[in-house]
Design an enzyme around this catalytic site. Sequence first.
Site, mmCIF file in Angstrom:
data_model
loop_
_atom_site.group_PDB
_atom_site.id
_atom_site.type_symbol
_atom_site.label_atom_id
_atom_site.label_comp_id
_atom_site.label_asym_id
_atom_site.label_seq_id
_atom_site.Cartn_x
_atom_site.Cartn_y
_atom_site.Cartn_z
ATOM 1 N N LYS A 104 0.843 -1.200 0.000
ATOM 2 C CA LYS A 104 0.000 0.000 0.000
ATOM 3 C C LYS A 104 0.882 1.255 0.000
ATOM 4 O O LYS A 104 2.097 1.161 0.275
ATOM 5 C CB LYS A 104 -0.907 -0.021 1.232
ATOM 6 C CG LYS A 104 -0.157 -0.008 2.556
ATOM 7 C CD LYS A 104 -1.075 -0.346 3.724
ATOM 8 C CE LYS A 104 -0.295 -0.339 5.034
ATOM 9 N NZ LYS A 104 -1.110 -0.865 6.155
ATOM 10 N N TYR B 11 16.624 29.724 9.140
ATOM 11 C CA TYR B 11 15.417 30.436 9.570
ATOM 12 C C TYR B 11 15.291 30.429 11.091
ATOM 13 O O TYR B 11 15.569 29.421 11.747
ATOM 14 C CB TYR B 11 14.166 29.745 9.016
ATOM 15 C CG TYR B 11 13.890 30.011 7.557
ATOM 16 C CD1 TYR B 11 13.693 31.316 7.096
ATOM 17 C CD2 TYR B 11 13.782 28.960 6.664
ATOM 18 C CE1 TYR B 11 13.417 31.548 5.755
ATOM 19 C CE2 TYR B 11 13.501 29.181 5.327
ATOM 20 C CZ TYR B 11 13.312 30.482 4.871
ATOM 21 O OH TYR B 11 13.035 30.707 3.565
#
Length: 362
Positions: free
Chosen positions: A40, A255
């Site tokens: 899956k 950042y």
Amino acid sequence: MNSQAAAGAVLTIDLGALANNWNWLRKRLRIGAELASVVKADGYGLGALQVGAALAKAGCKSFFVARLDEGISLRKALGRGERIFVLDGVLPGTALEFSHHDLIPVLNEPGQIAEWTAKADGKSKAALHVDTGMNRLGLSLAELEAQAPRLDRAGLCLLMSHLACAEESENPKNAQQLERFNQMRRLLPPLPASLSNSSGVFLGADYHFDLVRAGVALYGVNPTPDLPNPMTQVVQLQGKIVQVRDVDLPETVGYGATHKVSGRTRIATVAVGYADGWPRSLSNRGFGVLDGVRVPLVGRVSMDLITFDVTGVPQGAVHPGAFVTLLGEGASVDEAADAAGTIGYEILTNLGPRYFRRFVGG
Ligand SMILES: *Cc1c(COP(=O)(O)O)cnc(C)c1O
């Protein structure tokens, strides 16, 4: 220029290691039990079609996907022969698709059984999911008792349930689910049965029944988190250095200025970011391997880039175009997951579409 040279990172998927993992796990099963592969979510992010083909070649005869459309694509890739089970089962209006594409729905609730038996052609097979304590999918005990008389028209070929705590071998929930599963089995005529995922294999032969549904272990993630990983690593992720710079006090990196250098520091900026599925939670916590040296990820993970402190790496190895290993030798999927506060499953299924994907050992 080839696309590998044009990409920021290279994801190598070792189909030989995958096949070895399948064989290794299969040999641990009770005699007569079958090892099915769960592919899956695009084969846990690695490519369901390539992974499915490699496992079929290794001898795997049964596959599980989550979605109907995953089943349809896998059927096209594999051709006829192998069984493909669809865990979502028969959602309203989809029953005919299953026979059309030769897929086996896993019937999860009374509405699905009604939908399936109304459309079933008498030849098409289905699996039945019973809930033994997960409370996610599957019939409750009361629902099973009520549905039992109706099930002879469903073409059942498998009775399955799913363990909630299989990776915790000491958790009493495992034995409770096993007992409940055996109790529910007795309400139906004899049917092949399946309870275990990868980790369930290690709970002992009582948990193997006729078929085991292995996913994550095939892809190299540790199915026994309290013990050393018995599986072989399947993925390698290497990010390219884009720029190297030297910084010194009182500078910060990235950042939010969350990393303050403590002295003269060499920073390598690598072309992988959270847009590639490299978790932002690895900010100031992750690591890579460059020239055999473990290098800490410093500063925040940004969209396209991450920064490593490579001060400890011999200078000749640190240059634009050199690869920092994010997953592979010395950097397991489980370690990256731990550092990110998540699980290997999530690291794998997030591996992004910008990586150049290379399949080897197939
Ligand atoms: C995903 C899934 C599996 C595979 O589990 P792993 O832990 O990856 O081995 C097995 N059964 C069901 C029902 C699943 O949803």
